[in-house]
Design a protein around this motif. Sequence first.
Motif, short mmCIF file in Angstrom:
data_model
loop_
_atom_site.label_atom_id
_atom_site.label_comp_id
_atom_site.label_asym_id
_atom_site.label_seq_id
_atom_site.Cartn_x
_atom_site.Cartn_y
_atom_site.Cartn_z
N ALA A 36 0.79 -0.96 -0.23
CA ALA A 36 -0.34 -0.43 0.02
C ALA A 36 0.82 0.97 0.22
O ALA A 36 0.76 2.34 0.91
CB ALA A 36 -0.93 -0.15 1.04
N PRO A 38 2.26 4.58 -1.98
CA PRO A 38 1.86 5.44 -2.62
C PRO A 38 3.08 5.92 -3.50
O PRO A 38 3.61 6.64 -4.48
CB PRO A 38 2.02 6.61 -1.32
CG PRO A 38 3.31 6.36 -0.49
CD PRO A 38 3.60 5.36 -0.68
N ALA A 58 -3.27 18.46 -6.70
CA ALA A 58 -4.32 18.71 -5.29
C ALA A 58 -5.81 17.83 -5.28
O ALA A 58 -6.57 16.76 -5.05
CB ALA A 58 -4.68 19.94 -4.63
N THR A 61 -5.40 14.20 -5.55
CA THR A 61 -5.19 13.45 -4.57
C THR A 61 -6.31 13.56 -3.80
O THR A 61 -6.63 12.46 -2.87
CB THR A 61 -4.31 13.93 -3.21
OG1 THR A 61 -4.74 15.31 -3.55
CG2 THR A 61 -2.47 13.62 -4.11
N SER A 62 -7.05 14.21 -4.09
CA SER A 62 -8.63 14.41 -3.57
C SER A 62 -9.80 12.33 -3.87
O SER A 62 -9.82 12.59 -2.48
CB SER A 62 -9.33 16.24 -3.84
OG SER A 62 -9.88 15.35 -4.87
N MET A 64 -7.55 9.68 -4.48
CA MET A 64 -6.87 9.07 -3.96
C MET A 64 -7.22 8.82 -2.50
O MET A 64 -7.40 7.34 -2.39
CB MET A 64 -5.40 9.78 -4.14
CG MET A 64 -4.45 8.87 -4.37
SD MET A 64 -2.66 8.95 -4.02
CE MET A 64 -1.51 7.99 -2.98
N VAL A 65 -7.79 9.24 -1.87
CA VAL A 65 -8.11 9.22 -0.72
C VAL A 65 -8.91 7.51 -0.45
O VAL A 65 -8.94 7.33 0.20
CB VAL A 65 -8.88 9.98 0.35
CG1 VAL A 65 -9.12 10.06 1.98
CG2 VAL A 65 -7.79 11.03 0.35
N ALA A 68 -7.48 4.94 -2.09
CA ALA A 68 -6.61 4.32 -0.90
C ALA A 68 -7.95 3.32 0.32
O ALA A 68 -7.52 2.23 0.34
CB ALA A 68 -6.34 4.76 -0.40
N LEU B 98 -1.40 5.18 3.29
CA LEU B 98 -2.25 5.54 1.84
C LEU B 98 -2.95 6.73 1.84
O LEU B 98 -2.29 7.53 0.91
CB LEU B 98 -2.36 4.60 1.29
CG LEU B 98 -2.50 4.66 -0.30
CD1 LEU B 98 -0.75 5.24 -0.92
CD2 LEU B 98 -2.91 3.56 -1.31
N ALA B 99 -4.21 7.11 2.60
CA ALA B 99 -5.24 8.16 2.83
C ALA B 99 -4.44 8.74 3.50
O ALA B 99 -4.50 9.75 3.08
CB ALA B 99 -5.97 7.38 3.84
N PHE B 101 -1.43 9.28 3.34
CA PHE B 101 -0.59 10.47 2.53
C PHE B 101 -0.96 11.53 1.87
O PHE B 101 -0.43 12.47 1.48
CB PHE B 101 0.31 9.15 1.20
CG PHE B 101 1.39 9.51 0.62
CD1 PHE B 101 2.07 10.34 0.37
CD2 PHE B 101 0.35 10.08 -0.65
CE1 PHE B 101 3.27 11.00 -0.83
CE2 PHE B 101 1.13 10.87 -2.27
CZ PHE B 101 2.25 10.80 -1.76
N ALA B 102 -1.92 10.74 1.27
CA ALA B 102 -3.29 11.78 -0.10
C ALA B 102 -3.62 13.29 0.46
O ALA B 102 -3.49 13.63 0.42
CB ALA B 102 -4.80 11.17 -0.27
N LEU B 103 -3.79 12.68 2.14
CA LEU B 103 -4.61 13.86 2.41
C LEU B 103 -3.76 14.78 3.26
O LEU B 103 -4.45 15.72 3.17
CB LEU B 103 -5.38 13.47 3.82
CG LEU B 103 -7.04 12.75 3.93
CD1 LEU B 103 -6.82 12.00 5.20
CD2 LEU B 103 -7.66 14.09 3.12
N PHE B 105 -0.47 15.61 1.73
CA PHE B 105 -0.32 16.11 0.40
C PHE B 105 -1.16 17.55 -0.38
O PHE B 105 -0.93 18.29 -0.68
CB PHE B 105 -0.02 15.32 -1.05
CG PHE B 105 0.12 15.09 -1.95
CD1 PHE B 105 1.81 15.64 -2.35
CD2 PHE B 105 -0.53 16.27 -3.36
CE1 PHE B 105 2.73 15.97 -2.85
CE2 PHE B 105 0.04 16.64 -4.55
CZ PHE B 105 1.41 16.52 -4.74
N LEU B 106 -2.96 16.61 -0.48
CA LEU B 106 -3.62 17.09 -0.56
C LEU B 106 -3.29 18.88 0.19
O LEU B 106 -4.26 19.88 0.11
CB LEU B 106 -5.00 17.03 0.04
CG LEU B 106 -6.70 17.34 -0.06
CD1 LEU B 106 -6.78 17.70 -1.91
CD2 LEU B 106 -7.38 16.89 0.17
#
Lengths: 113, 162
Positions: A36, A38, A58, A61-62, A64-65, A68, B98-99, B101-103, B105-106
């Motif tokens: 898992a 990134p 951005a 990535t919103s 991407m959450v 995940a 992983l979530a 990381f994304a949050l 980065f966001l």
Amino acid sequence: MQDYLIRFVVGGAIVSVFALFGDLFKPKSFAGLFGAAPSVGMATLSLTLWTKGAHYAAAETSSMVLGAVAMGIYSFAVCQLLKRSKLHALSAATGALFLWCCVAFAMKWIEFG
Amino acid sequence: MIIGLRFSSLRQTHWSEYLLRFGLGGFVTAAAGAIAAAWGPLTGGLFLAFPAIFCASVTLVEKHERRRKERLRLAGDRRGRDAAALEAYGTVLGSPALAAFALTFLGLAERNAALAFVSGIFAWVVIAVGVWWFRKSLFWLFGPCAVARGVRARPAAKRRSL
């Protein structure tokens, strides 16, 4: 075309590095954390920042959450399939990819319409 | 069990397996870019968390464990599946990271891109190791081994009704 070639090389390299870490560490449950990692995210976001800017990255990535969360459900399903059925790892992992797609797109539809 | 390094596992992996992972990773990264270009960043972003390497990893883990057993002239099918399931369980524990990381980065991408990357990776490491350690501690305290060590009392046997 050149953009996709760069993505292929950078993505392949970063994924390989994380896969190498996964091979290197023990116990197996700890090594599984690297499944898992990134890796695709890092490769894509670095190139997106460079070519399309921070706002576009951005936005990626919103969602991407949500991907995940789908990844967590998917890997749990694969774990259960391997423990409870006699499926081989390749069949279980590729078969459950359909579940990842369903969960990810359903959550995207709920969240962003 | 303490976290450690096992260099011998690198020797087990054939060069074609490294090539397969490189190809898969590269393909999914390029595909994520193509999907984002065709259907927008929100759809493309989903594929940043696509289990690209997972399929190859669990298959290789199963194959290596099965081979190790078969070298001892034992049936390795179940052992291989169990090892792959354990690897998949580790990925379940890694998905909140992983979530994270994304949050992270966001939250930081539009202010400072380099800081967003560094903080995202830091968040991934902290959450991944933290969740794994927390799960391991729970198992150590309440799992079946805790009874053997005397940390937890043996559950009382059920009284049989006459």
